[in-house]
Design a protein around this motif. Structure first.
Motif, PDB file in Angstrom:
ATOM      1  N   GLU A   1      11.922  10.177  -5.867  1.00 57.52           N
ATOM      2  CA  GLU A   1      12.755   9.779  -7.004  1.00 57.52           C
ATOM      3  C   GLU A   1      14.102  10.487  -7.013  1.00 57.52           C
ATOM      4  O   GLU A   1      15.129   9.882  -7.249  1.00 57.52           O
TER       5      GLU A   1
ATOM      6  N   GLU B   1       0.825  -1.196   0.000  1.00 55.02           N
ATOM      7  CA  GLU B   1       0.000   0.000   0.000  1.00 55.02           C
ATOM      8  C   GLU B   1       0.869   1.260   0.000  1.00 55.02           C
ATOM      9  O   GLU B   1       0.576   2.221  -0.694  1.00 55.02           O
TER      10      GLU B   1
ATOM     11  N   ASP C   1       3.515   5.920  -5.426  1.00 51.92           N
ATOM     12  CA  ASP C   1       3.261   6.052  -6.874  1.00 51.92           C
ATOM     13  C   ASP C   1       2.281   7.181  -7.133  1.00 51.92           C
ATOM     14  O   ASP C   1       2.467   7.992  -8.049  1.00 51.92           O
ATOM     15  N   ALA C   2       1.221   7.220  -6.304  1.00 52.00           N
ATOM     16  CA  ALA C   2       0.196   8.259  -6.489  1.00 52.00           C
ATOM     17  C   ALA C   2       0.808   9.640  -6.268  1.00 52.00           C
ATOM     18  O   ALA C   2       0.489  10.596  -6.990  1.00 52.00           O
ATOM     19  N   GLN C   3       1.721   9.753  -5.303  1.00 52.57           N
ATOM     20  CA  GLN C   3       2.350  11.042  -5.042  1.00 52.57           C
ATOM     21  C   GLN C   3       3.279  11.439  -6.194  1.00 52.57           C
ATOM     22  O   GLN C   3       3.310  12.596  -6.594  1.00 52.57           O
ATOM     23  N   LYS C   4       3.996  10.442  -6.718  1.00 51.85           N
ATOM     24  CA  LYS C   4       4.872  10.733  -7.863  1.00 51.85           C
ATOM     25  C   LYS C   4       4.035  11.243  -9.028  1.00 51.85           C
ATOM     26  O   LYS C   4       4.417  12.155  -9.756  1.00 51.85           O
ATOM     27  N   MET C   5       2.852  10.606  -9.191  1.00 49.40           N
ATOM     28  CA  MET C   5       1.977  11.004 -10.293  1.00 49.40           C
ATOM     29  C   MET C   5       1.398  12.397 -10.088  1.00 49.40           C
ATOM     30  O   MET C   5       0.802  12.949 -11.002  1.00 49.40           O
ATOM     31  N   ARG C   6       1.550  12.919  -8.891  1.00 46.97           N
ATOM     32  CA  ARG C   6       1.094  14.300  -8.662  1.00 46.97           C
ATOM     33  C   ARG C   6       2.302  15.231  -8.586  1.00 46.97           C
ATOM     34  O   ARG C   6       2.259  16.282  -7.955  1.00 46.97           O
ATOM     35  N   GLY C   7       3.387  14.819  -9.223  1.00 43.78           N
ATOM     36  CA  GLY C   7       4.550  15.688  -9.368  1.00 43.78           C
ATOM     37  C   GLY C   7       5.455  15.750  -8.152  1.00 43.78           C
ATOM     38  O   GLY C   7       6.352  16.596  -8.087  1.00 43.78           O
ATOM     39  N   PHE C   8       5.261  14.872  -7.167  1.00 43.10           N
ATOM     40  CA  PHE C   8       6.075  14.890  -5.954  1.00 43.10           C
ATOM     41  C   PHE C   8       7.394  14.170  -6.252  1.00 43.10           C
ATOM     42  O   PHE C   8       7.425  12.962  -6.427  1.00 43.10           O
ATOM     43  N   GLN C   9       8.483  14.945  -6.333  1.00 38.00           N
ATOM     44  CA  GLN C   9       9.734  14.395  -6.864  1.00 38.00           C
ATOM     45  C   GLN C   9      10.642  13.761  -5.819  1.00 38.00           C
ATOM     46  O   GLN C   9      11.585  13.061  -6.168  1.00 38.00           O
TER      47      GLN C   9
ATOM     48  N   VAL D   1       1.994   1.966  -3.412  1.00 37.89           N
ATOM     49  CA  VAL D   1       0.944   2.557  -4.253  1.00 37.89           C
ATOM     50  C   VAL D   1       0.773   4.045  -3.914  1.00 37.89           C
ATOM     51  O   VAL D   1       0.643   4.880  -4.804  1.00 37.89           O
ATOM     52  N   VAL D   2       0.804   4.360  -2.612  1.00 37.26           N
ATOM     53  CA  VAL D   2       0.654   5.765  -2.209  1.00 37.26           C
ATOM     54  C   VAL D   2       1.819   6.588  -2.762  1.00 37.26           C
ATOM     55  O   VAL D   2       1.626   7.695  -3.273  1.00 37.26           O
TER      56      VAL D   2
ATOM     57  N   VAL E   1      -0.995   9.368   6.734  1.00 38.53           N
ATOM     58  CA  VAL E   1      -2.460   9.562   6.676  1.00 38.53           C
ATOM     59  C   VAL E   1      -3.134   8.513   5.788  1.00 38.53           C
ATOM     60  O   VAL E   1      -3.989   7.762   6.267  1.00 38.53           O
ATOM     61  N   PRO E   2      -2.747   8.383   4.517  1.00 36.23           N
ATOM     62  CA  PRO E   2      -3.444   7.377   3.697  1.00 36.23           C
ATOM     63  C   PRO E   2      -3.261   5.950   4.204  1.00 36.23           C
ATOM     64  O   PRO E   2      -4.188   5.142   4.113  1.00 36.23           O
TER      65      PRO E   2
END
Lengths: 277, 273
Positions: B192, B175, B181-189, B178-179, B208-209
């Motif tokens: 990486e 999990e 990944d979701a943050q990366k997909m919102r530009g959180f660098q 996945v969270v 939190v999630p």
């Protein structure tokens, strides 16, 4: 001719070294402004393909070009400026204290100015229909609203392409249409939309092109009418056309229907034509 | 696959009675803490590795963790070497590097041989412990663990609670991925391209999630279990029964003897610390 915004060349993906190919020799082109539906049974490779497009999974073989650029060495967080991805489960995509902060999370990471973020969040809150929830705690919202917040959060980053992975899963009738309408509105602003779904009626109604996946390969692709006019081929992947299409096919001779019908309105017109005749 | 997932296999260790495995796990852990002679500890580490081999567990699973732990061992050695404070008369390898005349830090920088050896023992103890736990988890299914705990006398509700908690670790790991990944997909660098400390700070955003998800799951699981009559009776039946074989008992006794032997040799050779 429209610009090729996504280009996939000979894509193969396996989760384990020497394991089976979950995505097998995929060649795909998506044009700017398309509303693409990706369909296929569970395990067909839909989500794997989508994750490869976003850079979350790196191809075992083949290349992916987003907006003309090979994404092989580009970090996911950078790809996300061009391609937004809404994952299946909204609960794992909510990180902020309020809906407004949630919408601002992406643009803040992009370095967008405070003024612009305010403008974007106001617009998204309004257009997605969650203005009344602006100060609510996202995880406490209903499933439908959580899905809207997550979609809005990705839209707030204004990516050229947005991928929605089963956005209507677990939603009621109204919720499904609301979500698809949000995607439609986004497309009308010039963005490209890719939707992975099992809801055939929604695909038929909203998508201008459909890609059918079966065992990791593209079984067929074309317009909704082209794809749903071949129910025998669709049967290979256990997909049935929308019920209204099946009804129209069953009454083809009685109503003298020659083409494939996709929605209730089209069927209604045919019935009326028949009654008048 | 992580070192906390069950690894399918048909080795003797897989088939061994979970009760014996549990007792040996506890015994080995205690003995590792009792050993303070480096050579005996080395022998214990070799024994643990032999069990890994017997269980046909892939070593690559632990190598990643080993790399991290070896850096931790090196850090411990340096730390203890420089700041060793116990022992009545520690052997000094290098006299203060920083001259007394330097204000505040003057006179520091002494390297103690005893400190280096103590760091080595601490590090190796940690390394051995980290290799022991996965042997149990990777060769015993959650069901076997629960059954083993019940047969050892634990109330089945607590046994289930324990095994569910164990089961939750890999789920939470997935999990968290996945969270992220979701943050990366919102530009959180940060995940990486961020620096180590930035990444450490960024992990707090996962709380939190993950907590919300875990609470939702626990609630659902509770309802689903109650709906299937969990907890209605004081005792319950089981689909599988445990069968304590003579060979399992013999293996348990053998390992216990080896452990006693190690403690004996530790006393004979003398603990380093």
């Amino acid at each position: 001719m429209a610009n090729k915004i996504i280009e996939v060349k000979n894509l193969n993906y396996r989760y384990m070294d020497n394991g089976p190919l979950c995505v097998n020799n995929i060649n795909l082109e998506v044009e700017e402004g398309d509303f693409i539906g990706i369909i296929g049974q569970n395990g067909a490779g839909k989500s794997t393909l989508m994750k490869a497009l976003t850079g979350l999974l790196r191809p075992s073989e083949g290349q992916i070009f987003i907006n003309g650029e090979d994404i092989a060495d580009i970090p996911v967080s950078v790809i996300s400026n061009t391609l937004g991805y809404v994952l299946q489960n909204p609960d794992r995509q909510l990180f902020a204290e309020t809906v407004r902060e949630e919408l601002a999370f992406g643009p803040t990471n992009q370095g967008v100015s405070e003024e612009e973020i305010e403008k974007r969040t106001d617009y998204i809150l309004e257009s997605v229909g969650i203005l009344h929830l602006a100060d609510e705690y996202p995880p406490a919202l209903s499933k439908g609203d959580r899905a809207k917040v997550v979609i809005g959060s990705v839209m707030a980053m204004e990516p050229k392409i947005i991928i929605l992975d089963e956005p209507t899963g677990g939603q009621d009738y109204i919720g499904r249409y609301q979500i698809m309408d949000i995607a439609k509105k986004f497309r009308e602003k010039g963005h490209t939309v890719v939707v992975v779904t099992h809801a055939m009626s929604l695909v038929a109604e909203y998508c201008n092109r459909i890609v059918v996946l079966c065992n990791g390969e593209i079984l067929m692709q074309g317009t909704s009418r082209e794809v749903f006019s071949q129910p025998e081929k669709l049967q290979q992947t256990f997909i049935r056309p929308p019920q209204i299409t099946e009804l129209a096919n069953a009454m083809k001779e009685e109503l003298h229907i020659e083409e494939t019908l996709l929605c209730v309105e089209e069927m209604g017109d045919k019935v009326l034509e028949h009654i008048e005749a | 696959m992580s070192i906390l997932d069950y690894h399918y296999g048909d080795s003797y260790i897989h088939r061994m009675d979970p009760r014996v495995k549990m007792i040996l796990l506890i015994l080995l852990t205690i003995v590792v803490f009792m050993i303070s002679n480096f050579y005996v500890l080395l022998a214990m580490f070799a024994l643990v590795m032999l069990v890994w081999k017997t269980a046909n567990l892939p070593l690559k699973n632990i190598i990643g963790y080993m790399k991290f732990l070896l850096s931790l061992v090196a850090f411990l050695i340096v730390l203890q070497g420089l700041f060793f404070s116990s022992g009545s008369n520690p052997i000094i390898l290098v006299h203060p590097i920083i001259p007394e005349s330097v204000p505040v830090i003057g006179g520091h920088g002494t390297v103690y041989l005893d400190g280096i050896l103590f760091g080595l023992i601490l590090g190796f103890r940690l390394l051995t412990l980290v290799c022991i736990m996965p042997i149990f988890v990777m060769t015993t299914t959650i069901g076997e663990t629960a059954l083993g705990l019940v047969k050892l006398g634990m109330n089945y509700k607590y046994a289930y609670m324990t095994t569910t908690a164990l089961n939750l670790i890999p789920t939470l790991q997935d999990e968290a991925r996945v969270v992220m990944d979701a943050q990366k997909m919102r530009g959180f660098q940060v995940f990486e391209t961020g620096k180590f400390m930035e990444k450490m700070r960024a992990y707090s955003t996962l709380v939190v999630p993950l907590v919300v998800g875990a609470m939702r799951r626990a609630q659902l699981m509770g309802v689903a279990m109650e709906a299937r009559a969990f907890g209605v009776k004081k005792t319950r039946t089981y689909r599988d029964e445990l069968n304590m074989r003579k060979i399992d008992l013999a293996a348990g006794v053998l390992v216990a003897f080896i452990c006693v032997g190690m403690v004996y040799f530790n006393g004979l050779l003398g603990g380093w610390y």
